[in-house]
Scaffold this motif. Structure first.
Motif, mmCIF file in Angstrom:
data_model
loop_
_atom_site.group_PDB
_atom_site.id
_atom_site.type_symbol
_atom_site.label_atom_id
_atom_site.label_comp_id
_atom_site.label_asym_id
_atom_site.label_seq_id
_atom_site.Cartn_x
_atom_site.Cartn_y
_atom_site.Cartn_z
ATOM 1 N N GLY A 32 54.766 0.095 2.029
ATOM 2 C CA GLY A 32 53.946 -0.456 0.945
ATOM 3 C C GLY A 32 53.439 -1.865 1.188
ATOM 4 O O GLY A 32 53.829 -2.543 2.139
ATOM 5 N N ASP A 33 52.566 -2.317 0.264
ATOM 6 C CA ASP A 33 51.996 -3.662 0.303
ATOM 7 C C ASP A 33 53.109 -4.711 0.340
ATOM 8 O O ASP A 33 54.087 -4.602 -0.394
ATOM 9 C CB ASP A 33 51.155 -3.932 -0.954
ATOM 10 N N TRP A 34 52.946 -5.705 1.172
ATOM 11 C CA TRP A 34 53.851 -6.850 1.262
ATOM 12 C C TRP A 34 55.299 -6.445 1.584
ATOM 13 O O TRP A 34 56.224 -7.227 1.357
ATOM 14 C CB TRP A 34 53.856 -7.655 -0.050
ATOM 15 N N GLY A 48 50.554 -0.742 3.876
ATOM 16 C CA GLY A 48 49.803 -1.515 2.882
ATOM 17 C C GLY A 48 49.381 -2.894 3.332
ATOM 18 O O GLY A 48 49.760 -3.377 4.402
ATOM 19 N N LYS A 88 60.428 -0.029 -4.583
ATOM 20 C CA LYS A 88 59.692 -1.275 -4.810
ATOM 21 C C LYS A 88 60.681 -2.397 -5.144
ATOM 22 O O LYS A 88 61.590 -2.209 -5.955
ATOM 23 C CB LYS A 88 58.719 -1.051 -5.967
ATOM 24 N N GLU A 106 56.511 -1.244 -2.058
ATOM 25 C CA GLU A 106 55.900 -2.571 -2.143
ATOM 26 C C GLU A 106 56.979 -3.633 -2.309
ATOM 27 O O GLU A 106 57.924 -3.446 -3.081
ATOM 28 C CB GLU A 106 54.985 -2.664 -3.374
ATOM 29 N N TYR A 107 56.812 -4.736 -1.602
ATOM 30 C CA TYR A 107 57.714 -5.893 -1.713
ATOM 31 C C TYR A 107 59.183 -5.548 -1.433
ATOM 32 O O TYR A 107 60.075 -6.297 -1.817
ATOM 33 C CB TYR A 107 57.616 -6.542 -3.112
#
Length: 175
Positions: free
Chosen positions: A103-105, A126, A58, A81-82
């Motif tokens: 992951g998200d973003w 994500g 992350k 994420e990110y």
């Protein structure tokens, strides 16, 4: 900080002592840790042991504005994420065939990245993962995917997509 050690300009976090695995992480600063062309190895030696690099953690490359390309080894199974959020000058990131989840973003606002080729093992991506990726015009959807997340490709450059039969749900504003 998640940072456990640094080797050859790459920061790592040990994910399992027993499995001898690590993930790429960010440095002690909150952003702008990486620049230029970064090559992540499949294994890294630390404390006399060989550790397998299994993930991009992350926020690992979060806002690394000077980053131009990243080579991921065929041991990476997840991108957090990110992970590459706002790496606005990155043009190339390869997707290794070992990759299973994004992951998200994860690639949000990577507006110079071109030609993302999603490996067939990917089964989860994500929300907003490729949001604002203006130069991605074509994308292949892996056959293990069941749903397309919210705003997955919103404001991207997608002009053509082949949606396979395995997709059972497309979330709002996926494109």
């Amino acid at each position: 900080s998640d940072l456990d050690f640094e080797k050859d300009g790459v920061f790592y976090n040990i994910t399992s002592i027993s499995d001898l695995t690590v993930e790429v992480t960010k440095g002690d600063n909150s952003a702008n840790n990486y620049s230029g062309d970064v090559v992540i190895p499949e294994e890294v030696e630390y404390g006399g042991r060989k550790l397998k690099v299994i993930a991009v953690g992350k926020n690992a490359f979060y806002q690394s504005y000077q980053l131009s390309s990243v080579h991921l080894p065929n041991s990476i199974t997840s991108i957090g994420e990110y992970a590459f959020y706002y790496c606005k000058n990155v043009t190339t990131i390869n997707m290794p065939s070992s990759l299973k989840s994004i992951g998200d973003w994860a690639f949000g606002f990577c507006n110079q990245v071109e030609g993302i080729d999603l490996p067939e093992n990917v089964d989860s991506i994500g929300i907003y993962a490729f949001c604002q990726c203006k130069k991605i015009t074509h994308i292949n959807i892996p056959r293990k995917m069941k749903t397309l997340a919210q705003c997955l490709f919103s404001n991207s450059g997608i002009v053509e997509v082949d949606i396979p039969d395995n997709i059972t749900y497309i979330s709002s504003q996926a494109f």
